[in-house]
Design a protein around this motif. Structure first.
Motif, PDB file in Angstrom:
ATOM      1  N   ALA A 131      83.996  -6.812 -56.117  1.00  0.00           N
ATOM      2  CA  ALA A 131      82.627  -7.355 -55.150  1.00  0.00           C
ATOM      3  C   ALA A 131      81.669  -5.762 -55.778  1.00  0.00           C
ATOM      4  CB  ALA A 131      82.816  -7.210 -54.161  1.00  0.00           C
ATOM      5  N   MET A 132      80.914  -6.862 -55.793  1.00  0.00           N
ATOM      6  CA  MET A 132      79.225  -5.873 -56.136  1.00  0.00           C
ATOM      7  C   MET A 132      78.740  -5.078 -54.565  1.00  0.00           C
ATOM      8  SD  MET A 132      75.691  -7.001 -56.570  1.00  0.00           S
ATOM      9  CE  MET A 132      75.004  -7.354 -55.866  1.00  0.00           C
ATOM     10  N   ASP A 133      77.897  -4.033 -54.499  1.00  0.00           N
ATOM     11  CA  ASP A 133      77.735  -3.329 -53.201  1.00  0.00           C
ATOM     12  C   ASP A 133      76.611  -3.077 -53.361  1.00  0.00           C
ATOM     13  OD1 ASP A 133      76.746  -0.827 -54.555  1.00  0.00           O
ATOM     14  OD2 ASP A 133      78.452   0.254 -53.975  1.00  0.00           O
ATOM     15  N   ASP A 134      76.317  -3.383 -52.005  1.00  0.00           N
ATOM     16  CA  ASP A 134      74.398  -3.177 -51.599  1.00  0.00           C
ATOM     17  C   ASP A 134      73.941  -2.402 -51.894  1.00  0.00           C
ATOM     18  OD1 ASP A 134      75.777  -5.481 -50.019  1.00  0.00           O
ATOM     19  OD2 ASP A 134      75.726  -4.082 -47.858  1.00  0.00           O
ATOM     20  N   ILE A 135      74.790  -1.042 -52.763  1.00  0.00           N
ATOM     21  CA  ILE A 135      73.472  -0.062 -53.019  1.00  0.00           C
ATOM     22  C   ILE A 135      73.080   0.214 -54.272  1.00  0.00           C
ATOM     23  CG2 ILE A 135      73.594   2.269 -53.856  1.00  0.00           C
ATOM     24  CD1 ILE A 135      75.811   2.810 -51.245  1.00  0.00           C
ATOM     25  N   LEU A 136      74.223  -0.908 -55.426  1.00  0.00           N
ATOM     26  CA  LEU A 136      73.285  -1.664 -56.859  1.00  0.00           C
ATOM     27  C   LEU A 136      72.320  -2.479 -56.424  1.00  0.00           C
ATOM     28  CD1 LEU A 136      74.334  -0.779 -59.566  1.00  0.00           C
ATOM     29  CD2 LEU A 136      76.063  -2.877 -59.137  1.00  0.00           C
ATOM     30  N   LEU A 137      72.542  -3.184 -55.478  1.00  0.00           N
ATOM     31  CA  LEU A 137      71.443  -4.291 -55.173  1.00  0.00           C
ATOM     32  C   LEU A 137      70.374  -3.422 -54.720  1.00  0.00           C
ATOM     33  CD1 LEU A 137      70.865  -7.150 -54.275  1.00  0.00           C
ATOM     34  CD2 LEU A 137      71.917  -7.785 -53.014  1.00  0.00           C
ATOM     35  N   ALA A 138      70.367  -2.895 -54.105  1.00  0.00           N
ATOM     36  CA  ALA A 138      69.363  -2.348 -53.443  1.00  0.00           C
ATOM     37  C   ALA A 138      68.573  -1.644 -54.468  1.00  0.00           C
ATOM     38  CB  ALA A 138      69.596  -1.125 -52.220  1.00  0.00           C
ATOM     39  N   ALA A 139      69.234  -0.839 -55.304  1.00  0.00           N
ATOM     40  CA  ALA A 139      68.785  -0.180 -56.526  1.00  0.00           C
ATOM     41  C   ALA A 139      67.956  -1.195 -57.259  1.00  0.00           C
ATOM     42  CB  ALA A 139      69.526   0.614 -57.459  1.00  0.00           C
ATOM     43  N   ALA A 140      68.574  -2.483 -57.625  1.00  0.00           N
ATOM     44  CA  ALA A 140      67.738  -3.462 -58.249  1.00  0.00           C
ATOM     45  C   ALA A 140      66.695  -4.115 -57.713  1.00  0.00           C
ATOM     46  CB  ALA A 140      68.869  -4.294 -59.062  1.00  0.00           C
ATOM     47  N   LYS A 141      66.669  -4.267 -56.923  1.00  0.00           N
ATOM     48  CA  LYS A 141      65.229  -4.440 -55.922  1.00  0.00           C
ATOM     49  C   LYS A 141      64.735  -3.380 -55.776  1.00  0.00           C
ATOM     50  CE  LYS A 141      63.911  -7.057 -51.934  1.00  0.00           C
ATOM     51  NZ  LYS A 141      62.257  -6.454 -52.564  1.00  0.00           N
ATOM     52  N   ALA A 142      65.112  -2.545 -55.974  1.00  0.00           N
ATOM     53  CA  ALA A 142      63.423  -0.599 -56.000  1.00  0.00           C
ATOM     54  C   ALA A 142      63.211  -1.436 -57.022  1.00  0.00           C
ATOM     55  CB  ALA A 142      64.177  -0.455 -55.491  1.00  0.00           C
ATOM     56  N   ALA A 143      64.161  -1.635 -58.265  1.00  0.00           N
ATOM     57  CA  ALA A 143      63.389  -1.364 -59.715  1.00  0.00           C
ATOM     58  C   ALA A 143      62.375  -3.063 -60.047  1.00  0.00           C
ATOM     59  CB  ALA A 143      64.772  -1.511 -60.748  1.00  0.00           C
ATOM     60  N   MET A 144      62.272  -3.883 -59.518  1.00  0.00           N
ATOM     61  CA  MET A 144      62.142  -4.814 -59.309  1.00  0.00           C
ATOM     62  C   MET A 144      60.854  -4.988 -58.711  1.00  0.00           C
ATOM     63  SD  MET A 144      62.559  -8.300 -58.388  1.00  0.00           S
ATOM     64  CE  MET A 144      62.349  -8.937 -57.035  1.00  0.00           C
ATOM     65  N   ASP A 145      60.820  -4.537 -57.508  1.00  0.00           N
ATOM     66  CA  ASP A 145      59.595  -3.874 -57.103  1.00  0.00           C
ATOM     67  C   ASP A 145      58.274  -2.777 -57.814  1.00  0.00           C
ATOM     68  OD1 ASP A 145      60.314  -5.872 -55.119  1.00  0.00           O
ATOM     69  OD2 ASP A 145      60.877  -3.973 -54.124  1.00  0.00           O
ATOM     70  N   LYS A 146      59.023  -2.081 -58.784  1.00  0.00           N
ATOM     71  CA  LYS A 146      58.221  -1.592 -59.698  1.00  0.00           C
ATOM     72  C   LYS A 146      58.069  -1.982 -61.044  1.00  0.00           C
ATOM     73  CE  LYS A 146      59.769   3.140 -57.514  1.00  0.00           C
ATOM     74  NZ  LYS A 146      60.656   4.026 -57.656  1.00  0.00           N
ATOM     75  N   ALA A 147      58.500  -3.407 -61.297  1.00  0.00           N
ATOM     76  CA  ALA A 147      57.835  -4.400 -63.035  1.00  0.00           C
ATOM     77  C   ALA A 147      56.507  -4.689 -62.790  1.00  0.00           C
ATOM     78  CB  ALA A 147      58.951  -5.553 -62.381  1.00  0.00           C
ATOM     79  N   CYS A 198      71.208 -12.280 -59.414  1.00  0.00           N
ATOM     80  CA  CYS A 198      71.062 -12.009 -57.527  1.00  0.00           C
ATOM     81  C   CYS A 198      69.539 -12.762 -58.135  1.00  0.00           C
ATOM     82  CB  CYS A 198      70.850 -10.097 -57.793  1.00  0.00           C
ATOM     83  SG  CYS A 198      72.822  -9.089 -57.515  1.00  0.00           S
ATOM     84  N   GLY A 199      69.679 -13.087 -56.836  1.00  0.00           N
ATOM     85  CA  GLY A 199      68.081 -13.566 -56.586  1.00  0.00           C
ATOM     86  C   GLY A 199      67.466 -12.705 -55.421  1.00  0.00           C
ATOM     87  N   PRO A 200      65.965 -13.224 -54.849  1.00  0.00           N
ATOM     88  CA  PRO A 200      66.049 -12.304 -53.523  1.00  0.00           C
ATOM     89  C   PRO A 200      67.138 -12.090 -52.422  1.00  0.00           C
ATOM     90  CG  PRO A 200      64.301 -13.594 -54.618  1.00  0.00           C
ATOM     91  CD  PRO A 200      65.363 -13.819 -55.128  1.00  0.00           C
ATOM     92  N   ASP A 201      67.800 -12.922 -52.481  1.00  0.00           N
ATOM     93  CA  ASP A 201      69.096 -13.101 -50.686  1.00  0.00           C
ATOM     94  C   ASP A 201      69.543 -12.653 -50.907  1.00  0.00           C
ATOM     95  OD1 ASP A 201      66.735 -14.656 -49.334  1.00  0.00           O
ATOM     96  OD2 ASP A 201      67.156 -16.863 -50.261  1.00  0.00           O
ATOM     97  N   GLY A 202      70.099 -11.728 -52.436  1.00  0.00           N
ATOM     98  CA  GLY A 202      71.164 -11.611 -52.758  1.00  0.00           C
ATOM     99  C   GLY A 202      72.635 -12.218 -53.578  1.00  0.00           C
ATOM    100  N   LEU A 203      73.159 -11.407 -53.828  1.00  0.00           N
ATOM    101  CA  LEU A 203      74.411 -12.217 -55.153  1.00  0.00           C
ATOM    102  C   LEU A 203      74.240 -13.543 -55.301  1.00  0.00           C
ATOM    103  CD1 LEU A 203      76.137 -11.122 -56.922  1.00  0.00           C
ATOM    104  CD2 LEU A 203      78.226 -11.952 -55.329  1.00  0.00           C
ATOM    105  N   ARG A 204      74.376 -13.749 -56.737  1.00  0.00           N
ATOM    106  CA  ARG A 204      73.986 -15.613 -56.694  1.00  0.00           C
ATOM    107  C   ARG A 204      75.539 -15.995 -57.720  1.00  0.00           C
ATOM    108  NH1 ARG A 204      67.809 -17.431 -58.549  1.00  0.00           N
ATOM    109  NH2 ARG A 204      66.931 -17.337 -56.101  1.00  0.00           N
ATOM    110  N   GLN A 205      75.486 -14.999 -58.725  1.00  0.00           N
ATOM    111  CA  GLN A 205      77.124 -15.651 -58.643  1.00  0.00           C
ATOM    112  C   GLN A 205      77.286 -14.036 -60.022  1.00  0.00           C
ATOM    113  OE1 GLN A 205      76.919 -19.254 -61.195  1.00  0.00           O
ATOM    114  NE2 GLN A 205      78.712 -18.869 -62.242  1.00  0.00           N
ATOM    115  N   THR A 206      78.422 -13.916 -60.300  1.00  0.00           N
ATOM    116  CA  THR A 206      79.160 -13.094 -61.419  1.00  0.00           C
ATOM    117  C   THR A 206      79.565 -13.293 -62.091  1.00  0.00           C
ATOM    118  OG1 THR A 206      79.801 -11.349 -58.675  1.00  0.00           O
ATOM    119  CG2 THR A 206      80.619 -10.957 -60.799  1.00  0.00           C
ATOM    120  N   PHE A 207      79.878 -13.028 -63.668  1.00  0.00           N
ATOM    121  CA  PHE A 207      80.136 -13.052 -64.496  1.00  0.00           C
ATOM    122  C   PHE A 207      81.084 -11.756 -65.194  1.00  0.00           C
ATOM    123  CE2 PHE A 207      76.345 -15.813 -63.983  1.00  0.00           C
ATOM    124  CZ  PHE A 207      76.946 -17.093 -64.642  1.00  0.00           C
TER     125      PHE A 207
END
Length: 132
Positions: A2-18, A107-116
């Motif tokens: 399962a994806m954890d919150d740390i990985l999601l937070a890192a992706a979100k922080a990166a997206m905010d700097k795009a 993932c989307g803004p609200d979190g995990l959508r699907q895992t492949f």
């Protein structure tokens, strides 16, 4: 896995700097290596469109610069209603460093959508072992 919150937070922080002044479509990615290190990246657009860089490619470059050579899992985060899966080129970039069963969390803004798995997104792929 399962994806954890740390990985999601890192992706979100990166997206905010795009840097996406043209498409206004920001994407962030974060990957985890087998030893637990996390590397992130964002998309960087360019007025000469083919010269831009995807978030996944940025994260992979950060990993390689730190000496990493293996992706255990990766999260890709984008806004909107549709799934933001890696583009074809990034699927191949991920393939260079990940096993067919590596998980790609979309993932989307609200979190995990699907895992492949990588195999699901890039079946019958060509990789480094094909060159041996």
């Amino acid at each position: 896995m399962a994806m954890d919150d740390i990985l999601l937070a890192a992706a979100k922080a990166a997206m905010d700097k795009a840097y996406a002044p043209y498409s206004k479509f920001q994407v962030g990615a974060a990957l985890r290596t087998p030893d637990g290190q996390i590397f992130s990246g964002c998309n960087v657009e360019n007025a000469a469109y083919p010269q831009g860089c995807c978030a996944e490619a940025s994260a992979i470059s950060a990993m390689v610069m730190a000496g990493g050579r293996k992706i255990a899992e990766i999260a890709v985060l984008g806004k909107g209603d549709a799934l933001v899966t890696p583009c074809g080129g990034c699927r191949q970039r991920i393939r260079e460093f990940a096993a067919p069963d590596a998980e790609i969390h979309v993932c989307g803004p609200d979190g995990l959508r699907q895992t492949f798995t990588l195999e699901e997104l890039l079946p019958a792929s060509f990789g480094p072992e094909n060159l041996k």
